[in-house]
Design a protein around this motif. Structure first.
Motif, PDB file in Angstrom:
ATOM      1  N   ALA A 183       0.849  -1.196   0.000  1.00 40.29           N
ATOM      2  CA  ALA A 183       0.000   0.000   0.000  1.00 40.29           C
ATOM      3  C   ALA A 183       0.885   1.246   0.000  1.00 40.29           C
ATOM      4  CB  ALA A 183      -0.918  -0.005   1.213  1.00 40.29           C
ATOM      5  N   LYS A 184       0.597   2.151  -0.901  1.00 38.40           N
ATOM      6  CA  LYS A 184       1.465   3.303  -1.143  1.00 38.40           C
ATOM      7  C   LYS A 184       1.704   4.137   0.116  1.00 38.40           C
ATOM      8  CE  LYS A 184       1.810   7.457  -4.037  1.00 38.40           C
ATOM      9  NZ  LYS A 184       1.143   8.270  -5.086  1.00 38.40           N
ATOM     10  N   ASN A 185       0.687   4.369   0.911  1.00 40.86           N
ATOM     11  CA  ASN A 185       0.796   5.309   2.023  1.00 40.86           C
ATOM     12  C   ASN A 185       1.120   4.649   3.359  1.00 40.86           C
ATOM     13  OD1 ASN A 185       0.215   7.609   0.429  1.00 40.86           O
ATOM     14  ND2 ASN A 185      -1.957   7.124   0.502  1.00 40.86           N
ATOM     15  N   ALA A 186       1.414   3.359   3.355  1.00 43.51           N
ATOM     16  CA  ALA A 186       1.830   2.694   4.601  1.00 43.51           C
ATOM     17  C   ALA A 186       3.315   2.968   4.820  1.00 43.51           C
ATOM     18  CB  ALA A 186       1.572   1.193   4.511  1.00 43.51           C
ATOM     19  N   GLY A 187       3.678   3.241   6.066  1.00 39.30           N
ATOM     20  CA  GLY A 187       5.072   3.567   6.372  1.00 39.30           C
ATOM     21  C   GLY A 187       5.567   2.839   7.602  1.00 39.30           C
ATOM     22  N   CYS A 188       6.248   3.559   8.476  1.00 40.05           N
ATOM     23  CA  CYS A 188       6.788   2.943   9.690  1.00 40.05           C
ATOM     24  C   CYS A 188       5.661   2.332  10.513  1.00 40.05           C
ATOM     25  CB  CYS A 188       7.530   4.000  10.513  1.00 40.05           C
ATOM     26  SG  CYS A 188       8.197   3.373  12.076  1.00 40.05           S
ATOM     27  N   CYS A 189       5.927   1.173  11.098  1.00 39.55           N
ATOM     28  CA  CYS A 189       4.905   0.486  11.893  1.00 39.55           C
ATOM     29  C   CYS A 189       4.540   1.239  13.164  1.00 39.55           C
ATOM     30  CB  CYS A 189       5.375  -0.930  12.247  1.00 39.55           C
ATOM     31  SG  CYS A 189       6.770  -0.968  13.410  1.00 39.55           S
ATOM     32  N   GLY A 190       5.376   2.194  13.579  1.00 38.54           N
ATOM     33  CA  GLY A 190       5.110   2.962  14.787  1.00 38.54           C
ATOM     34  C   GLY A 190       5.949   2.565  15.977  1.00 38.54           C
ATOM     35  N   ALA A 191       6.711   1.459  15.841  1.00 37.51           N
ATOM     36  CA  ALA A 191       7.456   0.941  16.991  1.00 37.51           C
ATOM     37  C   ALA A 191       8.549   1.896  17.457  1.00 37.51           C
ATOM     38  CB  ALA A 191       8.064  -0.420  16.640  1.00 37.51           C
ATOM     39  N   VAL A 192       9.242   2.519  16.521  1.00 39.42           N
ATOM     40  CA  VAL A 192      10.380   3.374  16.897  1.00 39.42           C
ATOM     41  C   VAL A 192       9.918   4.500  17.818  1.00 39.42           C
ATOM     42  CG1 VAL A 192      12.155   4.949  16.063  1.00 39.42           C
ATOM     43  CG2 VAL A 192      11.713   2.824  14.833  1.00 39.42           C
ATOM     44  N   LYS A 193       8.919   5.233  17.391  1.00 37.54           N
ATOM     45  CA  LYS A 193       8.435   6.344  18.221  1.00 37.54           C
ATOM     46  C   LYS A 193       7.788   5.833  19.512  1.00 37.54           C
ATOM     47  CE  LYS A 193       7.843   9.958  14.771  1.00 37.54           C
ATOM     48  NZ  LYS A 193       6.992  11.068  14.289  1.00 37.54           N
ATOM     49  N   PHE A 194       6.979   4.802  19.400  1.00 37.22           N
ATOM     50  CA  PHE A 194       6.254   4.312  20.574  1.00 37.22           C
ATOM     51  C   PHE A 194       7.219   3.902  21.678  1.00 37.22           C
ATOM     52  CE2 PHE A 194       3.658   1.488  23.145  1.00 37.22           C
ATOM     53  CZ  PHE A 194       2.445   2.160  23.187  1.00 37.22           C
ATOM     54  N   HIS A 195       8.289   3.187  21.318  1.00 39.02           N
ATOM     55  CA  HIS A 195       9.212   2.685  22.335  1.00 39.02           C
ATOM     56  C   HIS A 195      10.265   3.715  22.753  1.00 39.02           C
ATOM     57  CE1 HIS A 195       7.382  -1.189  22.440  1.00 39.02           C
ATOM     58  NE2 HIS A 195       7.554  -1.368  21.149  1.00 39.02           N
ATOM     59  N   LEU A 196      10.263   4.872  22.096  1.00 37.18           N
ATOM     60  CA  LEU A 196      11.087   5.985  22.567  1.00 37.18           C
ATOM     61  C   LEU A 196      10.221   7.017  23.287  1.00 37.18           C
ATOM     62  CD1 LEU A 196      13.625   6.426  19.638  1.00 37.18           C
ATOM     63  CD2 LEU A 196      14.129   5.717  21.978  1.00 37.18           C
ATOM     64  N   ASN A 197       9.051   6.549  23.758  1.00 35.84           N
ATOM     65  CA  ASN A 197       8.140   7.328  24.588  1.00 35.84           C
ATOM     66  C   ASN A 197       7.469   8.490  23.869  1.00 35.84           C
ATOM     67  OD1 ASN A 197       8.351   5.739  26.921  1.00 35.84           O
ATOM     68  ND2 ASN A 197      10.250   6.749  27.495  1.00 35.84           N
ATOM     69  N   ASP A 198       7.468   8.452  22.541  1.00 34.97           N
ATOM     70  CA  ASP A 198       6.585   9.323  21.783  1.00 34.97           C
ATOM     71  C   ASP A 198       5.396   8.455  21.383  1.00 34.97           C
ATOM     72  OD1 ASP A 198       5.247  11.075  20.170  1.00 34.97           O
ATOM     73  OD2 ASP A 198       6.840  11.291  18.678  1.00 34.97           O
ATOM     74  N   GLN A 199       4.611   8.086  22.374  1.00 32.87           N
ATOM     75  CA  GLN A 199       3.530   7.136  22.124  1.00 32.87           C
ATOM     76  C   GLN A 199       2.439   7.732  21.250  1.00 32.87           C
ATOM     77  OE1 GLN A 199       2.262   5.060  25.662  1.00 32.87           O
ATOM     78  NE2 GLN A 199       4.342   4.445  26.195  1.00 32.87           N
ATOM     79  N   ASP A 200       2.203   9.031  21.382  1.00 39.73           N
ATOM     80  CA  ASP A 200       1.212   9.672  20.506  1.00 39.73           C
ATOM     81  C   ASP A 200       1.684   9.643  19.052  1.00 39.73           C
ATOM     82  OD1 ASP A 200      -0.467  10.202  22.620  1.00 39.73           O
ATOM     83  OD2 ASP A 200       0.253  12.257  22.912  1.00 39.73           O
ATOM     84  N   GLY A 201       2.980   9.915  18.842  1.00 41.14           N
ATOM     85  CA  GLY A 201       3.526   9.856  17.489  1.00 41.14           C
ATOM     86  C   GLY A 201       3.471   8.457  16.916  1.00 41.14           C
ATOM     87  N   GLY A 202       3.746   7.454  17.738  1.00 43.45           N
ATOM     88  CA  GLY A 202       3.663   6.067  17.302  1.00 43.45           C
ATOM     89  C   GLY A 202       2.242   5.694  16.914  1.00 43.45           C
ATOM     90  N   ARG A 203       1.280   6.109  17.718  1.00 45.18           N
ATOM     91  CA  ARG A 203      -0.126   5.807  17.411  1.00 45.18           C
ATOM     92  C   ARG A 203      -0.564   6.481  16.113  1.00 45.18           C
ATOM     93  NH1 ARG A 203      -0.625   6.517  23.173  1.00 45.18           N
ATOM     94  NH2 ARG A 203      -1.121   4.522  24.178  1.00 45.18           N
ATOM     95  N   ALA A 204      -0.066   7.676  15.859  1.00 47.95           N
ATOM     96  CA  ALA A 204      -0.415   8.363  14.603  1.00 47.95           C
ATOM     97  C   ALA A 204       0.074   7.559  13.401  1.00 47.95           C
ATOM     98  CB  ALA A 204       0.190   9.769  14.599  1.00 47.95           C
ATOM     99  N   GLN A 205       1.272   6.980  13.504  1.00 56.12           N
ATOM    100  CA  GLN A 205       1.785   6.154  12.411  1.00 56.12           C
ATOM    101  C   GLN A 205       0.969   4.869  12.264  1.00 56.12           C
ATOM    102  OE1 GLN A 205       5.904   6.023  13.787  1.00 56.12           O
ATOM    103  NE2 GLN A 205       6.524   7.381  12.123  1.00 56.12           N
ATOM    104  N   MET A 206       0.532   4.323  13.377  1.00 50.42           N
ATOM    105  CA  MET A 206      -0.309   3.117  13.327  1.00 50.42           C
ATOM    106  C   MET A 206      -1.632   3.409  12.634  1.00 50.42           C
ATOM    107  SD  MET A 206       0.431   1.735  17.191  1.00 50.42           S
ATOM    108  CE  MET A 206       2.136   1.603  17.776  1.00 50.42           C
ATOM    109  N   ARG A 207      -2.238   4.544  12.967  1.00 48.41           N
ATOM    110  CA  ARG A 207      -3.499   4.913  12.319  1.00 48.41           C
ATOM    111  C   ARG A 207      -3.301   5.132  10.824  1.00 48.41           C
ATOM    112  NH1 ARG A 207      -3.570   8.521  16.928  1.00 48.41           N
ATOM    113  NH2 ARG A 207      -4.857   7.606  18.606  1.00 48.41           N
ATOM    114  N   ALA A 208      -2.176   5.736  10.452  1.00 52.70           N
ATOM    115  CA  ALA A 208      -1.900   5.970   9.029  1.00 52.70           C
ATOM    116  C   ALA A 208      -1.779   4.646   8.271  1.00 52.70           C
ATOM    117  CB  ALA A 208      -0.615   6.789   8.880  1.00 52.70           C
TER     118      ALA A 208
END
Length: 408
Positions: free
Chosen positions: A201-226
């Motif tokens: 899928a063209k617009n799928a990107g990072c799974c969100g793990a990097v941000k989530f586990h570096l305590n940017d959990q909101d940023g990680g969730r945004a990537q998951m939603r995307a």
């Protein structure tokens, strides 16, 4: 374990979840025996039981310190303790909650903050690919520590063009296409050989793990939603039968979208569906083996296999790679001693905690090299890159091995 939450955590989502996890812990200490950092440091607070106690103290109102933060930072989140725990303590979820709370209360030094920000923003960024290409062009001139993080350039090979009735989504990932592009194309070629069309899928990107586990959990969730938004049209239409992950670190995260987004009214049901559809590539092997048998010419020589923690402890998938590749003629073996222990890669851990990551790498390679392998294979880009930095033996994804052995 009896817990009395401080007023600030009573009735909160994190407080309720943490209390439920803590109540399962009987403080038996079985987890300590299988914790990599406890093996290295011998400190109770650098093992799961000690870290659980630290988190419990914070939730009960004790003010965390820089020392509290350091002990939680040293955790690899390998989740070996979850495999060992007889009580089913969900330590990975608890340490995510604990780290978030402690980081809110304990300021980090400026340089440490800058490094963590660079990692969480840089690795998933579109700028990562050109930066990696630049690094590879001057790789021989880089200092040894930086060179270890920049793999030699690798050709990706051809992407299959045939259409098939069976279709499965793939996640390209954020760093894998730049660091080891052949992993994705090898996956696509193996699926194609078995009559399965890979779809990205063209617009799928990072799974969100990097941000989530570096305590940017909101940023990680945004990537998951995307990602959910990118996959959902094909999932909803029934056009794909699975979402296949060839990086176990991404796979364990996507499998947990349902849990992470459970309180999001707009995404909870979708996230649960995405998690249910997600399969590690190794889970397809039982159906791929009969389709590929007779078309694989396995090379001579023993291959050592390192099962990533995100596969064996996070996703609870063990034995599938070895058993099925043997059925295709490969002489593949796991080092008998300490195969359960982390190699020290653990996402960004090898950058943030090198004094622990590299001894763990060398310990792992010591066991793997006892097999005198012609190659080492794994199932996660982080493990592959980290292990390769410490050995001249080629380290690859197991699907690359299979792809290379497929007859045209």
């Amino acid at each position: 374990m009896q817990t009395e939450l401080a007023p600030e955590f009573q009735g909160t989502t994190d407080g309720r979840e943490a209390e439920a996890i803590l109540r399962k812990c009987v403080h038996c200490g079985f987890c300590t025996a299988t914790c990599p950092t406890y093996q290295l440091l011998g400190d109770e607070l650098d093992g799961p039981r000690g870290r659980i106690y630290l988190i419990k103290q914070v939730l009960e109102g004790k003010t965390p310190t820089r020392s509290t933060q350091l002990h939680l930072d040293r955790c690899l989140t390998c989740r070996n303790c979850e495999s060992t725990c007889p009580s089913g303590v969900q330590y990975g979820n608890l340490v995510d909650i604990g780290r978030k709370i402690v980081d809110q209360k304990v300021p980090r030094p400026a340089m440490e903050n800058a490094l963590r920000w660079t990692l969480k923003e840089g690795l998933p960024s579109p700028l990562f690919a050109p930066a990696m290409k630049l690094g590879q062009s001057v790789r021989g001139l880089l200092p040894a520590k930086l060179r270890a993080k920049v793999p030699a350039p690798q050709p990706a090979g051809a992407w299959p063009r045939r259409a098939h009735v069976r279709k499965m989504l793939m996640l390209a990932g954020c760093v894998q296409p730049s660091m080891a592009p052949n992993i994705n194309s090898a996956t696509a070629r193996v699926l194609d050989a078995a009559g399965i069309q890979p779809v990205i899928a063209k617009n799928a990107g990072c799974c969100g793990a990097v941000k989530f586990h570096l305590n940017d959990q909101d940023g990680g969730r945004a990537q998951m939603r995307a990602n959910i938004d990118a996959w959902w049209p094909q999932v909803e239409a029934g056009a794909v039968e699975a979402i296949v992950m060839n990086a176990s670190g991404c796979g364990v995260t996507v499998r947990e979208y349902g849990h992470i987004l459970k309180d999001d009214p707009a995404y909870a049901a979708k996230a649960e569906r995405i998690s249910a559809l997600t399969r590690d590539l190794s889970e397809l092997l039982p159906e791929l083996v009969p389709l590929l048998k007779g078309r694989v010419k396995a090379p001579a020589g023993l291959v050592a296999y390192h099962p990533p923690c995100t596969l064996q402890h996070g996703q609870k998938l063990r034995g599938g790679v070895e058993v099925n590749l043997r059925a295709l003629g490969f002489d593949i073996r796991v080092a008998g001693s300490e195969s359960h222990l982390c190699c020290g890669s653990a996402g960004t851990y090898s950058v943030l905690q090198p004094e622990l990551a590299y001894p763990l790498r060398d310990r792992k390679l010591g066991h793997l090299n006892q097999l005198q392998p012609s190659a080492i294979v794994s199932a996660n880009i982080g493990c592959i890159t980290h292990l390769q930095s410490g050995t001249q033996t080629p380290v690859r994804h197991w699907v690359e091995l299979l792809d290379a052995a497929l007859a045209d």
